[in-house]
Structures are given as structure tokens and as C-alpha cells.
Scaffold this motif. Structure first.
Motif, PDB file in Angstrom:
ATOM      1  N   GLY A  22      64.484  30.304  54.181  1.00 23.51           N
ATOM      2  CA  GLY A  22      64.096  31.036  55.392  1.00 23.51           C
ATOM      3  C   GLY A  22      63.771  32.461  55.029  1.00 23.51           C
ATOM      4  O   GLY A  22      63.053  32.716  54.062  1.00 23.51           O
ATOM      5  N   ARG A  23      64.311  33.402  55.782  1.00 20.76           N
ATOM      6  CA  ARG A  23      63.957  34.788  55.535  1.00 20.76           C
ATOM      7  C   ARG A  23      64.966  35.464  54.602  1.00 20.76           C
ATOM      8  O   ARG A  23      64.603  36.276  53.780  1.00 20.76           O
ATOM      9  N   ASP A  24      66.244  35.106  54.763  1.00 23.37           N
ATOM     10  CA  ASP A  24      67.229  35.935  54.076  1.00 23.37           C
ATOM     11  C   ASP A  24      68.433  35.199  53.494  1.00 23.37           C
ATOM     12  O   ASP A  24      69.396  35.830  53.100  1.00 23.37           O
ATOM     13  N   VAL A  25      68.377  33.868  53.428  1.00 24.26           N
ATOM     14  CA  VAL A  25      69.506  33.180  52.798  1.00 24.26           C
ATOM     15  C   VAL A  25      69.223  33.055  51.300  1.00 24.26           C
ATOM     16  O   VAL A  25      68.409  32.248  50.872  1.00 24.26           O
ATOM     17  N   VAL A  26      69.888  33.904  50.508  1.00 22.98           N
ATOM     18  CA  VAL A  26      69.667  33.872  49.064  1.00 22.98           C
ATOM     19  C   VAL A  26      70.612  32.847  48.463  1.00 22.98           C
ATOM     20  O   VAL A  26      71.808  33.087  48.339  1.00 22.98           O
ATOM     21  N   ALA A  27      70.060  31.681  48.101  1.00 23.16           N
ATOM     22  CA  ALA A  27      70.904  30.608  47.578  1.00 23.16           C
ATOM     23  C   ALA A  27      71.085  30.754  46.073  1.00 23.16           C
ATOM     24  O   ALA A  27      72.159  30.478  45.542  1.00 23.16           O
ATOM     25  N   VAL A  28      70.029  31.169  45.378  1.00 25.08           N
ATOM     26  CA  VAL A  28      70.110  31.398  43.940  1.00 25.08           C
ATOM     27  C   VAL A  28      69.537  32.783  43.671  1.00 25.08           C
ATOM     28  O   VAL A  28      68.466  33.121  44.165  1.00 25.08           O
ATOM     29  N   ASP A  29      70.295  33.573  42.884  1.00 25.79           N
ATOM     30  CA  ASP A  29      69.919  34.973  42.746  1.00 25.79           C
ATOM     31  C   ASP A  29      69.761  35.336  41.264  1.00 25.79           C
ATOM     32  O   ASP A  29      70.760  35.470  40.553  1.00 25.79           O
ATOM     33  N   ARG A  30      68.555  35.481  40.806  1.00 34.67           N
ATOM     34  CA  ARG A  30      68.230  35.878  39.425  1.00 34.67           C
ATOM     35  C   ARG A  30      69.075  35.129  38.386  1.00 34.67           C
ATOM     36  O   ARG A  30      69.704  35.724  37.523  1.00 34.67           O
TER      37      ARG A  30
END
Ligand code: ATP
Ligand code: MG
Lengths: 252, 428
Positions: A22-30
Motif C-alpha cells: 500500500g502506501r506505508d506498510v514497510v514489510a521488508v526494509d533494505r
């Protein structure tokens, strides 16, 4: 950036992987990590830390928001079909078609990969792994949760992919079945050189199976190494302690 | 008590589902639009009838016939004009009444005495444009006038006035004269086919959505998606399966109807009412269709092709709904309005006469049902453009939809499911 042909030396190569829902659910981050051919790599982390999302991306089910993912040097985004032909994936919640018998389900899934004598051989192998006795000829709708899990697991094992992705392989299984499944995973890893990338909440299992472990927290890799190294560094007696300490450390 | 709690939960689930709300709004809006359109069409055609001018050719030079025409002119408010030929009259006025020679030799008045009414139609006939109302209006007026005249001019007494004049109607359909009865029967049959088509298409949508959603519910889908196959093959397999399923259901339905009407027919025959069963009407119409349209029995094949294309079309829509839906409930809400759309178009075709225009034939065929009507018309008029264009038109959406479905199945949304959030809805 690693050179192209050297990418083939990794069973899985992930660089700066980001997945935003969606807009802002960061499931995996770098997320950056690699899995070497022939090893069993375990991903652990709290609920919602991005394990399933990462495994789904490697299995070509989801597309990354950004970053790179290679399986034996093949780009997961650009060449998904080639990737799928050398991997297999056991989803978190793997079910089977309710009206098929266990045997028919095995045959259906494997016939998408094999034909002729190789198919017959693979089906036989899956049936013997599943070890469901006469129940294999009953419709899946009559199966218990654990039976369904074993059925799906036997299918992916018997397909002998180069890379096998297992999302919580022993969830829902009783103690004996869990032990059997672990032994199967080890056996297939050793005898058939199948690289295994799995996620789990069972620290005992991860410690027993995995050569290397990665701890995910909010989509980020907060620790990585062999169970022994992790225990030594964090002065813990077991992996569970490592996990709790690491998560607490980052959380504060 | 438990029922109340359970019911509350059910209702909340329904009301909170944006798909349901959108479906409701769509159905209401679409059907009121269709209602407006058909209302307008009916109104226009009725107004046209009561203000129509009629050309007249009077081949009977007797005083009786002249008085008949004069009185008829009065009845029609002076809208009757003398013309020299049927073609000219139709070109100028749209209706032509022909009073044949020796019409007024009253001794010849039999129950079969006829005047001839010609009507010109430049649009696809529908129940409104092609009505028997004009002929019955004229027949009624003529019979009244003749009654008066016979009394006034010949001194007949009203009691013996049991003779009447009938009106034989023919239609100039663009450039072909067809008996009104036959055209009515073919038009009626087109409507019937349109409905059957819409109905069968409705089933395909439901089936294909179900097939797709059940794949997700049974949880084998993720595993399937990771297998080395082209995912569009999944779409195509499901599509074919749902079309076959619906064809079987549709066939069973038709056979059932046929058996029902046959039994009704034999019952009617035994009670000495030979032609009253609908079965008779239907087979009669198929016969008319084959005999009077240039294409012969091939017309049935053409209609079959359109039906299958329409089924693939709705099947693909259903699959897309199933692919996007995160659960069975929302898929159902998308599927409903889709089905009602095609049924609505089928319904509208009964009242709206689309023009005999190639562009309109092509574009309206995107809604499937008009294609059937155009193809029948095309073979009736021997105009092959009205066969080719609808066929092309009806093929385009399914192809596009299959491509779209094949693209969607390659995307995240298949795994994650489409979530229409309230925020998103409010913004638009
Ligand atoms: N389809 C989706 N839409 C929106 N957000 C999602 C979706 N799938 C996952 N997420 C979010 O992404 C994050 C990571 O989820 P993921 O399923 O990868 O976690 P996990 O580590 O597998 O958890 P668990 O141990 O419970 O299986 C969570 O915050 C979750 O809410
Ligand atoms: Mg998970």
C-alpha cells in the motif's frame, strides 16, 4: 555490486530489498543477504517481521518495491519462469484441492514439472515421504491440518528443486512428525544437494537444521551468523535467548 | 439471542463491504438509466404513431372509396396524402395505405376483404417500432367508417353489419419488403435469444469467479503460482472450464424448457387448441429465421459463435473479479453487477431500436446482446457488414480481458488481494 557471473555462485542473492505494501506498510526494509549453494539458511523473527514477504518475493509471488533478488544468478523479476523451474515453495498456509485425493494432488502438482517415467518416480517418492498409508487415497477434505502439511511438503521435496523455500515447514505438526520432517529436510539437503531457505518460529529446529541464521526485525536484518557464533557473541545458552536479547536490544 | 448476534455480524459484513455498496449503486444507476432510455423510446414511438402522416393509393375510383378516404383523412386529422406509388409514399410519409381495385363492391366484402398497409423501418425493429398498433388503429378506423358509409350510402341496417375489413401489413425494412408477421416473429425470437444469451452469460461469470476464488480458499494457489508454468494457462484453463460448465447447464436448461413446452403443447393439442403452446412459437420462429434470412441455417451457427464469445467475455470478467477479490464475498459482489449489466442490455434491446449503422453495430456489439440482433438483421437484409462487424466487435473485449487477466495473475494483487479502503472510496 558483485559481478554477474559470480552471482551464480549464490543460491540466493538479495541486495537492498524493499517491499512496501500500500502506501506505508514497510514489510521488508533494505534487506541484503545471501544463501550459499547446499546450505540450509533459516530466517527467524517476530510475527510480522517480513519473513513470509521475503520468501514470497524469492518465490516470484510478489514483486519487490526496489532492490535485487537473484536465484542461482537468475533475476527473479526479469525471468520468473526460469526461477520457478529450479525452485519450489511451501507456503505458510499450504492447502490442497479439497476434492482431490492426496495422491491426485501429488500427481497434479508434480505433473506440472515432470512427465513420463520421471513423473511416476517422483509421485512414488512423494507418496513414500508423505507416509499417509491408505489415507493417501482419501479426499483431502478428510485430512487433518498436519496431514495436509505433510502432503504439501512431500510434494515439494519430491520435486527436488535446486532451491527449496519452506515457510514454517513444521508449523501445526506434532512432535514426532516435526522430528521426521526435520530429518527429511536434512536428508534431502545432503543427499540431493538441495539448498534450503526456510523460516521458522521454532528455535530448536533452526538450531538443529541451519548452518546460518538471519534474524529479521521490522523488515531489517538485525543479526546473522551460525547458531554457534550468535550464541557466543550474545553470551546466550541457546538461540531463543539470542533472539530475545537481539530483539530487545533493537527495540529499545 | 444467538441469532441476533450472528445476524448482526452477517449484516455488518455485508454493509461494510465496499464491493457490495458499489454493486448496489451500480445496479440502481444502471437500471434507472435503462428505464429512462426505454421510457423515452416507447414515448417517441407512440408519439410518432399518433402524429404520423400516411400516404394513400386509392385504386378504387368509386364514390364509396372516395368517401372512405375523405372520412379517414378526417379521422386522422388531415394527415392522409395521396401518393402515386408505394415507394414514393414510404419515402415521404413512412406509411402507405393501399385501397385495392373493386374494394367498394360491397357484395365482395367477405371476411377476408383487405386493405394493404406498408410501413417503412430504417432501424432495427423492436417491440416498440414494430407494433401492430398502427395496423389495428387503421383497421379500426376503416371498419368504423365503412359501417357509417354502408348505412348512409347504401341504407344497410346496422344489424347486418357483421363484415369487416382486415389490414394486411408489410414492412419495407431498409430495402426489402417483409410481411409484418414474419418480421414480428423474427424480432420476437431475437429478443428471446438475447435473453437466453444474457442468462447463460450470467452463469459463466458466476462459475469462473467461483473457480478462481476457490483456488485461493483451498490454499493451493500459492504453491501453484510457484510452479514453472505460464500463469496465463491457469486463466485459460479456468475460462474454458467455466464456459463448458455453463454450456452444459445452458443446454440442460434449454432441453428442460423444450420438454416443458412439448408437454404443455401436447396437453394443449388434446384439448383442441393446436397452436397455443410456446414451443410451437419457438420452432416456428426458428423456421422463419432460417427461411427468411439469407444465411439459412448458418445463422444459428453465427449466434452460437456469438454466444460462446460472450461466454468467454463474461468468464474473463469473472476471473478478473476472482483474481482481484481477497475473499469469496467480495467476488460475489463484483460478479452480480456484471451479470446484471448484460441482462439489462438484453432487456433494453426489446425497447430501443438501434440504428442500422455500421459504427453503432460494431461498438454496441461490445455488449454482446446487440451483436445477436445485428447479425440476424444483417442476414435478413443480406448485408454482410452487419454480420462481420458485430462478430469482430464481440471478439475484441474477450481478447482484451484475457490479456488483462493474464497480466493481473502475474502481479502481487493475486496473492495479496485487492483491498478497497474506505479512505480511497471517500477520496473519489
Ligand atoms: N497483503 C498485505 N497487505 C498489506 N500488508 C501486508 C500484506 N502482507 C503482509 N503485510 C504486512 O507486512 C509485514 C510483514 O508480514 P509477513 O507476513 O512477511 O510477516 P512474517 O514475518 O511472515 O510474520 P509471521 O511470523 O506472523 O508469519 C506485516 O506488517 C504485515 O502486516
Ligand atoms: Mg509468515
Amino acid at each position: 555490486m558483485v559481478m554477474r557471473d559470480s552471482l551464480e555462485r549464490y543460491a540466493v542473492y538479495i541486495k537492498d530489498l524493499v517491499k512496501i505494501f500500500g502506501r506505508d506498510v514497510v514489510a521488508v526494509d533494505r534487506l541484503s543477504l545471501y544463501v550459499e549453494p547446499g546450505e540450509i539458511y533459516g530466517l527467524i523473527g517476530p510475527n510480522g517481521s517480513g519473513k513470509t514477504t521475503t520468501l514470497r518475493i524469492i518465490s516470484t509471488l510478489l514483486r519487490p518495491t526496489s532492490g535485487e533478488v537473484y536465484v542461482f544468478g537468475i533475476n527473479v523479476i526479469k525471468d520468473p519462469i526460469r526461477v520457478r523451474s529450479i525452485i519450489n515453495y511451501l507456503p505458510e498456509e499450504a492447502g490442497a484441492y479439497r476434492d482431490l485425493t492426496g495422491l491426485d494432488f501429488i500427481r497434479f502438482m508434480l505433473s506440472l514439472r515432470f512427465s513420463g517415467p520421471r513423473l511416476i518416480q517422483a509421485v512414488e517418492e512423494a507418496v513414500s515421504i508423505a507416509d499417509l498409508g491408505n489415507d493417501i487415497k482419501r479426499p483431502v477434505r478428510t485430512y487433518s491440518k498436519g496431514m495436509k502439511r505433510i502432503l504439501a511438503l512431500s510434494t515439494v521435496l519430491a520435486s527436488k528443486p535446486r532451491l527449496l523455500i519452506l515457510d514454517e515447514p513444521t508449523s501445526g505438526l506434532d512432535v514426532e512428525k516435526s522430528i521426521r520432517v526435520r530429518d527429511l529436510i536434512l536428508r534431502y539437503n545432503r543427499e540431493h544437494q538441495i539448498t534450503i531457505f526456510l523460516s521458522s518460529h521454532n528455535m530448536l529446529e533452526v538450531e538443529y537444521l541451519c548452518r546460518r541464521v538471519g534474524i529479521l526485525y521490522k523488515g531489517r536484518l538485525i543479526a546473522e551468523g551460525s547458531p554457534e557464533d550468535l550464541k557466543r557473541i550474545t553470551l546466550s545458552r541457546n538461540l531463543e535467548e539470542v533472539f530475545v536479547k537481539k530483539v530487545a536490544e533493537i527495540g529499545s | 439471542m444467538a441469532v441476533k448476534i450472528l445476524l448482526e455480524r452477517e449484516l455488518k459484513l455485508i454493509i461494510r463491504n465496499p464491493g457490495f455498496i458499489i454493486g448496489l449503486i451500480f445496479i440502481i444507476a444502471f437500471y434507472s438509466f435503462i428505464g429512462k432510455m426505454t421510457g423515452y423510446a416507447v414515448e417517441t414511438s407512440v408519439r410518432e404513431m399518433y402524429t404520423a402522416s400516411i400516404g394513400i393509393i386509392n385504386r378504387d375510383s368509386s364514390l364509396f372509396a372516395q368517401r372512405l378516404v375523405e372520412d379517414l383523412n378526417k379521422t386522422f386529422g388531415g394527415r392522409i396524402y395521396s401518393v402515386s406509388s408505394v415507394e414514393e409514399g414510404l419515402r415521404r410519409y413512412g406509411y402507405v395505405l393501399v385501397v385495392p381495385e373493386n374494394f367498394s363492391l360491397i357484395e365482395n366484402f367477405t371476411n377476408r376483404s383487405q386493405v394493404y398497409l406498408y410501413q417503412k423501418i430504417d432501424k432495427i425493429p423492436s417491440t416498440t417500432t414494430l407494433s401492430t398498433q398502427m395496423s389495428s388503429l387503421i383497421a379500426g378506423s376503416i371498419n368504423n367508417i365503412i359501417k357509417d358509409l354502408l348505412i348512409k350510402m347504401r341504407g344497410y341496417s346496422p344489424e347486418v353489419m357483421n363484415k369487416s375489413v382486415s389490414v394486411y401489413s408489410e414492412v419495407l425494412f431498409r430495402d426489402k419488403f417483409i410481411s409484418q408477421g414474419v418480421l414480428m416473429s423474427i424480432t420476437g425470437f431475437s429478443m428471446f435469444l438475447a435473453f437466453i444469451t444474457a442468462f447463460i452469460m450470467m452463469m459463466v461469470g458466476t462459475f469462473s469467479t467461483q473457480l478462481m476464488v476457490f483456488e485461493k480458499i483451498e490454499k493451493a494457489f500459492e504453491m501453484l503460482l510457484a510452479q514453472p508454468i505460464h500463469r496465463r494457462d491457469i486463466v485459460i484453463a479456468k475460462l474454458i472450464s467455466s464456459v463448458v460448465q455453463s454450456l452444459l447447464m445452458g443446454a440442460a436448461y434449454l432441453i428442460g424448457m423444450f420438454l416443458m413446452f412439448t408437454s404443455m403443447g401436447s396437453a394443449a393439442t388434446s384439448s383442441s387448441q393446436p397452436f397455443s403452446s410456446e414451443n410451437y412459437t419457438i420452432s416456428f420462429s426458428i423456421n422463419d429465421l432460417i427461411v427468411y434470412t439469407g444465411a439459412g441455417a448458418q445463422i444459428l451457427l453465427l449466434i452460437g459463435v456469438i454466444l460462446v464469445l460472450g461466454m468467454i467475455y463474461v468468464g474473463a470478467l469473472g476471473i478478473i473479479a476472482g483474481l482481484l477479490a481477497s475473499d469469496e464475498r467480495s467476488a460475489g459482489y463484483v460478479g452480480g453487477p456484471i451479470a446484471f449489466f448484460f441482462l439489462g442490455v438484453g432487456f433494453a434491446m426489446m425497447f430501443i431500436s438501434p440504428p442500422l449503422d455500421y459504427t453503432v453495430a460494431f461498438i454496441s456489439s461490445f455488449a454482446v446482446v446487440p451483436a445477436i440482433v445485428y447479425v440476424i438483421t444483417g442476414s435478413l437484409l443480406n448485408d454482410y457488414m452487419f454480420i462481420m462487424l458485430p462478430l469482430i466487435g464481440v471478439s475484441i473485449p474477450p481478447i482484451i480481458l484475457i490479456i488483462i487477466a493474464s497480466k493481473i495473475i502475474d502481479r502481487d494483487i493475486v496473492v495479496t488481494g485487492l483491498r478497497i479502503r474506505r479512505k480511497m472510496l471517500r477520496r473519489t
